[in-house]
Every structure is written in structure tokens, then in C-alpha cells.
Write an enzyme that holds these catalytic residues in place. Structure first.
Site, PDB file in Angstrom:
ATOM      1  N   SER A 135    -103.220 -25.616   4.447  1.00 39.93           N
ATOM      2  CA  SER A 135    -102.983 -26.787   5.267  1.00 39.93           C
ATOM      3  C   SER A 135    -102.822 -27.752   4.252  1.00 39.93           C
ATOM      4  O   SER A 135    -102.155 -28.791   4.736  1.00 39.93           O
ATOM      5  CB  SER A 135    -104.046 -27.137   6.167  1.00 39.93           C
ATOM      6  OG  SER A 135    -105.344 -27.607   5.357  1.00 39.93           O
ATOM      7  N   LYS A 174    -108.455 -32.596   5.309  1.00 42.08           N
ATOM      8  CA  LYS A 174    -107.098 -33.466   5.848  1.00 42.08           C
ATOM      9  C   LYS A 174    -107.024 -34.871   5.301  1.00 42.08           C
ATOM     10  O   LYS A 174    -108.058 -35.418   4.829  1.00 42.08           O
ATOM     11  CB  LYS A 174    -107.187 -33.456   7.358  1.00 42.08           C
ATOM     12  CG  LYS A 174    -107.063 -31.996   8.033  1.00 42.08           C
ATOM     13  CD  LYS A 174    -105.852 -31.436   7.951  1.00 42.08           C
ATOM     14  CE  LYS A 174    -105.561 -29.923   8.845  1.00 42.08           C
ATOM     15  NZ  LYS A 174    -106.794 -29.051   8.306  1.00 42.08           N
TER      16      LYS A 174
END
EC number: 3.4.21.88
Length: 216
Positions: A135, A174
Site C-alpha cells: 500500500s 498510511k
């Protein structure tokens, strides 16, 4: 910035050399390393020592049996040359992370952080997590890499963090953005959508301050 780093085996050998010199005042021989680390042959030891030398971690003098030294270091200075941080597992969906300051460092798995990565006097509150997934691939963090995080409970927009989603009981890596009445957790992968959630559903558990690249 991604950098070429030691493999797990090379880090083990490097730490063995550091500990050996600290405890005995002399460097280990190749056979010492082979025997104590249960390595299959002296040629395997030599290969890994050559890699450590290319990385600038050690200096070798092949003309003597105990010809391994550490650049610019004497045994008296070794304690200031390296640091260790707890490896808390894999950053993926799962249980919330413990506060590194509350971890029993004698029982937690630890990894060696050479001073040229982060000086030991800057490792307070730092922990490591192994990355699973891609990610954050566009931020040069790949599956199998190890991220170093400094424990903190707040974040500024654009910082890369370990964020716990409370309702989902999951932890994710993230970039953090606060947008009006919601939080956006943005992956660095164009194929993956961001996560939007309420501010009270997010608990920051650390900010990324470094990456150790996996060579596997």
C-alpha cells in the site's frame, strides 16, 4: 530514502562481532562465527563478511586469523556505536500495538540499528514493524521492508503513521490527513483507495522515521 541494508543473517553476524569484541577485547575468528552461529561452512561466513565489508560495516585483514575490526571504533566505544529497538511484529490488520516505553526489552525481539542509520541517542521511543503488502510502494516502502517509527499519539498532515482504526481493531501504515470532520488515511499506491473515517476512530501509534529495505 531506500538504502541497501544487511540481511537478517548479516545483521546477526555483525551483532555477534560487536558483542564478541565488547566482551573479550579481540575480534572473533571465522571459525568462532561459524561455530557459535551454527553456520554450515566457513565459506558462508566469508561471503557474509565480504558483504558487510562492502557495506562499510567492518574492515577485514585476511592475513591474520582475527583480522576483523569495526571502522573508527574501539571496544570502549562500541556501546555508543549501535542501538537496538523492539520489533513489534507485522503492520497489518490485527491487535493494537503496545507502547514501546511499556515493553520489557529483555523479552521483546529486537533488531540492531547501526549508528549510520539512526544514532543510538535518538532511539528513545522508537520501535520497528515489518511491512506486509504494497500500500506504500510509491513511497518506496515494499512488502517485507522494516519501518522504524517514533511513538507519538498526534500527527500532522502528510506524515506517514501507524494508525489504529479503533472500531475495526486494525493497524495500518498510511499518510495522515485531517479533512474537516473526517480523517483520510492515504496509501501511496495508485491502485488502492484511501480510508475515510471519523477522528474519534483513529489512534496514532507512531510516525515513520526510517526504512530498512528487505533484500529478499
Amino acid at each position: 530514502m531506500r538504502r541497501r541494508e544487511m540481511s537478517d543473517r548479516q545483521a546477526e553476524i555483525y551483532q555477534y562481532i560487536v558483542d564478541f569484541i565488547r566482551e573479550r577485547g579481540i575480534s572473533p575468528s571465522i571459525r568462532d562465527i561459524q561455530h557459535d552461529l551454527h553456520i554450515s561452512s566457513t565459506s558462508v561466513v566469508s561471503y557474509n563478511l565480504n558483504v558487510l565489508e562492502r557495506l562499510g560495516k567492518i574492515i577485514r585483514n585476511d592475513k591474520i586469523s582475527r583480522g576483523i575490526s569495526l571502522p573508527g571504533l574501539t571496544p570502549a566505544r562500541l556501546d555508543q556505536a549501535i542501538g537496538r529497538v523492539p520489533l513489534l511484529g507485522t503492520i497489518t490488520a490485527g491487535s493494537p500495538l503496545p507502547d514501546p516505553e511499556e515493553i520489557d526489552l529483555n523479552s521483546a525481539e529486537q533488531i540492531v540499528i547501526p549508528a549510520d542509520v539512526i544514532p543510538p541517542n535518538r532511539l528513545n521511543g522508537v520501535y520497528a514493524m515489518k511491512v506486509r503488502g504494497q500500500s506504500m510502494i510509491d513511497a518506496l516502502i515494499d512488502d517485507g521492508d522494516i519501518v522504524l517509527l517514533r511513538w507519538q499519539e498526534t500527527a500532522e498532515n502528510g506524515q506517514m503513521v501507524a494508525a489504529r482504526l479503533i472500531d475495526e481493531n486494525a493497524v495500518t501504515l498510511k499518510k495522515f490527513y485531517r479533512e474537516d470532520d473526517r480523517i483520510r488515511l492515504q496509501p501511496a499506491n495508485a491502485t488502492m483507495p484511501p480510508i475515510y473515517t471519523a477522528p474519534d476512530n483513529v489512534q496514532i501509534q507512531g510516525r515513520v522515521i526510517g526504512v530498512l529495505r528487505s533484500l529478499l
